[in-house]
Motif scaffolding. Structure first.
Motif, short mmCIF file in Angstrom:
data_model
loop_
_atom_site.label_atom_id
_atom_site.label_comp_id
_atom_site.label_asym_id
_atom_site.label_seq_id
_atom_site.Cartn_x
_atom_site.Cartn_y
_atom_site.Cartn_z
N PHE A 1 0.83 -1.21 0.00
CA PHE A 1 0.00 0.00 0.00
C PHE A 1 0.87 1.26 0.00
O PHE A 1 0.64 2.19 -0.78
CB PHE A 1 -0.92 -0.01 1.22
CG PHE A 1 -1.71 1.27 1.39
CD1 PHE A 1 -2.76 1.55 0.54
CD2 PHE A 1 -1.39 2.17 2.39
CE1 PHE A 1 -3.48 2.73 0.68
CE2 PHE A 1 -2.10 3.35 2.54
CZ PHE A 1 -3.15 3.62 1.68
N ALA A 2 1.87 1.29 0.87
CA ALA A 2 2.75 2.46 0.95
C ALA A 2 3.51 2.66 -0.35
O ALA A 2 3.68 3.79 -0.83
CB ALA A 2 3.71 2.30 2.12
N LEU B 1 2.63 1.77 -3.45
CA LEU B 1 1.78 2.22 -4.54
C LEU B 1 1.16 3.60 -4.27
O LEU B 1 0.93 4.38 -5.20
CB LEU B 1 0.66 1.21 -4.80
CG LEU B 1 1.11 -0.14 -5.37
CD1 LEU B 1 -0.08 -1.09 -5.48
CD2 LEU B 1 1.76 0.03 -6.74
N ALA B 2 0.91 3.89 -2.99
CA ALA B 2 0.27 5.16 -2.66
C ALA B 2 1.26 6.32 -2.73
O ALA B 2 0.87 7.46 -2.98
CB ALA B 2 -0.35 5.09 -1.27
N GLY B 3 2.54 6.03 -2.50
CA GLY B 3 3.53 7.11 -2.50
C GLY B 3 3.72 7.66 -1.10
O GLY B 3 2.84 7.55 -0.25
N SER B 4 4.85 8.25 -0.86
CA SER B 4 5.20 8.70 0.49
C SER B 4 4.27 9.79 0.99
O SER B 4 4.03 9.91 2.20
CB SER B 4 6.65 9.22 0.51
OG SER B 4 6.81 10.28 -0.42
N GLU B 5 3.71 10.61 0.09
CA GLU B 5 2.83 11.69 0.54
C GLU B 5 1.53 11.15 1.10
O GLU B 5 0.96 11.71 2.03
CB GLU B 5 2.53 12.63 -0.63
CG GLU B 5 3.75 13.41 -1.10
CD GLU B 5 3.38 14.38 -2.21
OE1 GLU B 5 2.18 14.46 -2.55
OE2 GLU B 5 4.29 15.05 -2.73
N ALA B 6 1.02 10.04 0.52
CA ALA B 6 -0.25 9.50 0.96
C ALA B 6 -0.10 8.52 2.09
O ALA B 6 -0.96 8.41 2.96
CB ALA B 6 -0.96 8.81 -0.22
N ALA B 7 0.98 7.76 2.13
CA ALA B 7 1.11 6.71 3.14
C ALA B 7 2.58 6.50 3.47
O ALA B 7 3.25 5.69 2.83
CB ALA B 7 0.49 5.41 2.64
N GLU B 8 3.07 7.21 4.42
CA GLU B 8 4.45 7.04 4.85
C GLU B 8 4.48 6.11 6.06
O GLU B 8 3.91 6.41 7.10
CB GLU B 8 5.07 8.39 5.21
CG GLU B 8 6.53 8.26 5.63
CD GLU B 8 7.15 9.60 5.93
OE1 GLU B 8 8.32 9.60 6.39
OE2 GLU B 8 6.49 10.63 5.75
N ILE B 9 5.11 4.96 5.90
CA ILE B 9 5.20 4.00 6.99
C ILE B 9 6.55 4.20 7.67
O ILE B 9 7.57 3.72 7.20
CB ILE B 9 5.04 2.55 6.49
CG1 ILE B 9 3.66 2.40 5.84
CG2 ILE B 9 5.21 1.56 7.62
CD1 ILE B 9 3.37 1.01 5.37
N GLY B 10 6.51 4.95 8.75
CA GLY B 10 7.73 5.24 9.49
C GLY B 10 8.00 4.19 10.55
O GLY B 10 7.30 3.18 10.67
N THR B 11 9.00 4.47 11.36
CA THR B 11 9.41 3.52 12.41
C THR B 11 8.28 3.27 13.39
O THR B 11 8.05 2.12 13.80
CB THR B 11 10.64 4.07 13.16
OG1 THR B 11 11.68 4.32 12.21
CG2 THR B 11 11.12 3.07 14.19
N ASP B 12 7.55 4.31 13.77
CA ASP B 12 6.46 4.14 14.74
C ASP B 12 5.40 3.19 14.22
O ASP B 12 4.89 2.33 14.96
CB ASP B 12 5.83 5.50 15.07
CG ASP B 12 6.76 6.40 15.87
OD1 ASP B 12 7.76 5.87 16.41
OD2 ASP B 12 6.49 7.61 15.95
N THR B 13 5.04 3.33 12.93
CA THR B 13 4.03 2.45 12.35
C THR B 13 4.51 1.01 12.28
O THR B 13 3.76 0.07 12.58
CB THR B 13 3.66 2.94 10.93
OG1 THR B 13 3.23 4.30 11.00
CG2 THR B 13 2.55 2.09 10.34
#
Length: 319
Positions: free
Chosen positions: A150-151, A153-165
């Motif tokens: 998901f991240a 295909l969505a791109g960093s602006e729409a779905a950024e999965i960082g360390t917390d996630t």
């Protein structure tokens, strides 16, 4: 005589409708929001702990051994369906709120159902054992691969999965599942004898996650931002997605030259989408203000897949 499955026979629909109604009438806002989110996270942890306890490791091994079925199913669910979701998302972005349009991509990356896919495979005269194992393996894989796909295909602006996630996914989804796998030698028979109770655990946890998500969307003005015309457009796009997923899964299984019973298992495991993974994962990936919009296509897809599943299964059984 085979029991006929119907939309009204699925208690999950009542749970989803009740959760949505409560979110509209008495949304969890203000100070209650943090408590509701904590309860949702705890419930999701318990659900995935039980999932780990009840999915036998031997079934996983048998499914992986049948690569001619499982590998194409995996590529369909996590390769083709996300691309269809991306296309539907791009189409929806011109006529629906951006977060709802993004929900089509999220829907496309989700794994398939287990219980209903298996039930309708049985009703249609398909390979039930293959359906159980295939859908279970796809669900396990979904815990690990849905968020990255998901991240990506969505791109960093729409779905950024960082360390917390990543940490939240690990602690709330993966860790309890692995603990459950380690404990299943002592628990699997006990849980097998209590299937109805476990099914209600699934429904209650999903209901809590949906309630928290839609509470956030209501607070953000879902009622004023989403009118009757928007619901008609959303329904039409979801029907289109469902038609592409169902028709594509059937045609793909034919190109693979699978036996008819295996094609039926591929159809239901490949086209149906799991709210049991989708709602809890959305509660972890997104804040409630966002999650309620993103899961709107998923909830409608879940409803409509049940609407067509029974007549489709009955038609395949007669054919």
């Amino acid at each position: 005589m085979r029991a006929r499955l119907s939309l009204l026979a699925d208690p999950m629909i009542a749970v989803l409708l009740l959760a949505t109604f409560l979110a509209v009438v008495i949304p969890a806002g203000g100070e209650a929001k943090a408590s509701a989110q904590a309860i949702s996270n705890a419930a999701i942890f318990v659900l995935f702990l039980v999932n780990g306890m009840r999915i036998a490791r031997g079934e996983i091994a048998r499914g992986l051994a049948n690569w001619r079925f499982f590998l194409p199913l995996f590529l369909w669910v996590f390769g083709v369906m996300p691309l269809i979701g991306l296309g539907m998302s791009n189409l929806a972005s011109s006529v629906l709120p951006p977060l709802v349009a993004l929900g089509f991509l999220y829907l496309g990356t989700l794994p398939s159902t287990v219980q209903s896919a298996t039930s309708y495979t049985s009703l249609a005269g398909g390979n039930v054992a293959l359906s159980v194992v295939g859908a279970a393996l796809i669900n396990i894989a979904g815990v690990f691969v849905t968020a990255p796909i998901f991240a990506g295909l969505a791109g960093s602006e729409a779905a950024e999965i960082g360390t917390d996630t990543i940490v939240r996914i690990g602690l709330i989804l993966i860790l309890p599942f692995l603990i459950g796998q380690a404990l299943q030698g002592w628990t699997i028979e006990w849980l097998a004898a209590r299937k109805k109770d476990v099914a209600w655990l699934d429904r209650i946890v999903i209901g809590i996650a949906v309630y928290v998500a839609f509470s956030g969307a209501v607070e953000q003005g879902l009622g004023t931002m989403f009118g009757a015309t928007d619901w008609v457009i959303l329904t039409a796009l979801v029907i289109g997605f469902l038609a592409l997923g169902t028709g594509g899964a059937w045609l793909s299984s034919g190109l693979l030259k699978l036996e008819r019973e295996d094609r039926i298992a591929f159809l239901f495991a490949g086209a149906q989408k799991s709210v049991a993974i989708g709602a809890p994962l959305a509660a972890i990936l997104f804040v409630p203000e966002v999650a309620g919009f993103v899961i709107a296509p998923l909830l409608l897809y879940h409803l409509l897949q049940l609407v067509i599943a029974a007549p489709l299964a009955n038609g395949l059984a007669r054919g």
